[in-house]
Design an enzyme around this catalytic site. Structure first.
Site, PDB file in Angstrom:
ATOM      1  N   ASP A  13      29.816  37.375  43.397  1.00  0.00           N
ATOM      2  CA  ASP A  13      29.564  36.669  42.133  1.00  0.00           C
ATOM      3  C   ASP A  13      28.838  37.547  41.115  1.00  0.00           C
ATOM      4  OD1 ASP A  13      30.582  34.224  43.320  1.00  0.00           O
ATOM      5  OD2 ASP A  13      28.666  34.086  44.370  1.00  0.00           O
ATOM      6  N   LYS A  16      32.619  40.779  38.890  1.00  0.00           N
ATOM      7  CA  LYS A  16      33.658  41.799  39.107  1.00  0.00           C
ATOM      8  C   LYS A  16      34.905  41.531  38.278  1.00  0.00           C
ATOM      9  CE  LYS A  16      33.642  41.156  43.569  1.00  0.00           C
ATOM     10  NZ  LYS A  16      32.452  40.300  43.649  1.00  0.00           N
ATOM     11  N   LYS A  18      35.468  40.300  35.284  1.00  0.00           N
ATOM     12  CA  LYS A  18      35.421  40.815  33.913  1.00  0.00           C
ATOM     13  C   LYS A  18      35.497  42.339  33.903  1.00  0.00           C
ATOM     14  CE  LYS A  18      32.389  41.943  30.144  1.00  0.00           C
ATOM     15  NZ  LYS A  18      31.153  41.736  29.395  1.00  0.00           N
ATOM     16  N   GLY A  40      36.470  34.306  44.115  1.00  0.00           N
ATOM     17  CA  GLY A  40      36.823  33.726  42.824  1.00  0.00           C
ATOM     18  C   GLY A  40      36.402  34.636  41.690  1.00  0.00           C
ATOM     19  N   HIS A  41      37.358  35.059  40.874  1.00  0.00           N
ATOM     20  CA  HIS A  41      37.051  35.911  39.727  1.00  0.00           C
ATOM     21  C   HIS A  41      37.398  35.163  38.442  1.00  0.00           C
ATOM     22  CE1 HIS A  41      37.459  39.840  42.275  1.00  0.00           C
ATOM     23  NE2 HIS A  41      36.385  39.138  42.553  1.00  0.00           N
ATOM     24  N   GLN A 225      34.194  39.405  47.117  1.00  0.00           N
ATOM     25  CA  GLN A 225      32.858  39.162  47.660  1.00  0.00           C
ATOM     26  C   GLN A 225      31.892  40.297  47.288  1.00  0.00           C
ATOM     27  OE1 GLN A 225      35.442  38.845  50.454  1.00  0.00           O
ATOM     28  NE2 GLN A 225      35.791  36.806  49.717  1.00  0.00           N
TER      29      GLN A 225
END
Length: 431
Positions: A13, A16, A18, A40-41, A225
């Site tokens: 979190d 990454k 962006k 989740g990006h 991660q």
């Protein structure tokens, strides 16, 4: 032409998505090399928000090849839903822009069922905090040589043999957990139904990556991660089920380690964690709440509230070492705007002894107490800054002190979720 690996240097979190998107303009190939759709990006481009879980962040960039490598475990049903969602936002995804390694293991419905059943059966102190999406059991099957892989979808006899091998193991586990046996015919039918949609993206990623490298193309390796969740070097057992550190980039797509020229570690200006496990600098007070609210700290995948705390220089120095990080991208500096005083963890106190690293043993990790260094905060806003001159002096001092403590320079500085609100110090592709 430098090839760049992007890894999270904390518990994930870090922002990454962006940074990978920002770098992808300079890249020709963007490759995911580990993890599953538990990652989740979030990307914000021209005001549009894209939430990616299985797809590489480069898919939102036209003219790029996005790759899902063999180090990933892939839920094919989730992938197709995600492709449709992103297409609905105006992004074209075709076999010319997306390739899946033929030897990528699949996440089956039985993996998620097992994942959730185990977590529910675990006592409170033994819960890992898994997302319940089947990533761990899928990696177990890979190592146990009972995976169904993408290539297996092309031949009915092979597919059925792979499913039978997996069910011999899974039905025994399910019996022990009180779950009904798997409906073999239904599972095989689902896989045969989805096979044509997945196989059109399948290819020999290792071969394509080698050819791209020989042609002088720039490759961006995207991790999921964070390094503190690495199966070997993370806060075990509260970790993910794959290697997250930069060395996995080569194995996870089938290319030699000599292809890696630069490792960029993504680092948040404070620290967050989702799920269970040790967190020496965690704040259970108003400052922690303030970080969470200002940073919108809720998981992209699960929606769970993230635990928040001060920046831990010991942990980041450790992960920079294990991943061979050459430079960091420091994100969310703007979240610290308005704090009168900031703290940085510079060491730990453990049973009367001072340590400059987090020990391996879980019981020792749990007893570590942070040793803080205090710095003055700043009142002015850093949000949207695009040059050092736009930053308050105290913010610059904070960044410089982080560089000193983690023994790694800042290559990029991010001051908002918008991709252009980035201060470039060193271009990783120009290394």
């Amino acid at each position: 032409m430098a090839n760049v690996v992007v890894v999270g240097a904390q518990w994930g979190d870090e922002g990454k998505g962006k940074i990978v998107d920002w770098l992808s303009e300079r890249a020709d190939v963007i490759a995911r090399f580990q993890g599953g759709h538990n990652a989740g990006h979030t990307l914000v481009i021209d005001g549009t928000v894209y939430k990616l879980h299985a797809l590489p962040s480069g898919v939102v960039r036209g003219g790029k090849l996005s790759v899902i490598g063999n180090g990933v475990v892939l839920d094919p049903w989730h992938l197709l839903r995600e492709i449709e969602t992103i297409r609905g936002q105006g992004v074209e995804i075709t076999p010319e822009t997306l390739m899946i390694a033929e030897n990528t293991p699949l996440i089956l419905p039985i993996h998620g069922e097992l994942d959730r059943a185990r977590e529910e059966a675990a006592s409170p102190g033994a819960k890992i905090g898994t997302t319940g999406r089947g990533i761990g059991p899928a990696y177990e099957d890979k190592v146990g040589r009972r995976s169904v892989r993408v290539a297996d979808l092309a031949d009915d006899a092979t597919l059925e043999a792979r499913v039978d091998r997996a069910l011999t193991h899974h039905n025994a586990l399910r019996a022990g957990l009180g779950i009904t046996p798997v409906d073999r015919a239904e599972l095989i039918a689902k896989l045969k139904e989805i096979a044509p949609e997945i196989l059109k993206y399948a290819g020999p990623v290792w071969k394509v990556m080698t050819e791209k490298r020989k042609a002088g193309k720039r490759i961006l390796f995207e991790g999921a991660q964070g390094a503190l969740l690495d199966i070997d070097f993370g806060t075990y057992p509260f970790v993910t089920s794959s290697n997250v550190i930069a060395g996995q980039a080569a194995t996870g797509v089938g290319i030699g380690p000599g292809a890696i020229d630069y490792v960029l570690g993504i680092v948040k200006a404070y620290t967050t964690r989702v799920g269970e496990g040790p967190f020496p600098t965690e704040l259970l007070d108003a400052d922690g709440d303030r970080l969470g609210q200002r940073g919108h700290e809720f998981g992209t995948t699960t929606g769970r509230k993230r635990r928040c705390g001060w920046f831990d220089a010991c942990l980041v120095r450790q992960t920079c070492a294990t991943s061979g990080v050459k430079g960091i991208a420091l994100t969310k500096l703007d979240v610290l705007d308005g704090f009168e005083t900031l703290k940085i963890c510079v060491g730990y106190e453990l049973d009367g002894e001072r340590l400059d690293y987090l020990p391996t043993a879980a019981d020792r990790q749990a007893r570590c107490r942070p040793i803080y260094e205090e710095m003055p905060g700043w009142a002015a806003s850093t949000e949207g800054a695009r040059s050092w001159a736009d930053l308050p002096g105290e913010a610059v001092k904070y960044v410089r002190r982080i560089e000193e403590l983690i023994e790694t320079p800042v290559a990029l500085l991010s001051t908002s979720p918008e991709r252009d609100d980035t201060i470039l110090v060193t271009d990783p592709f120009a290394d």
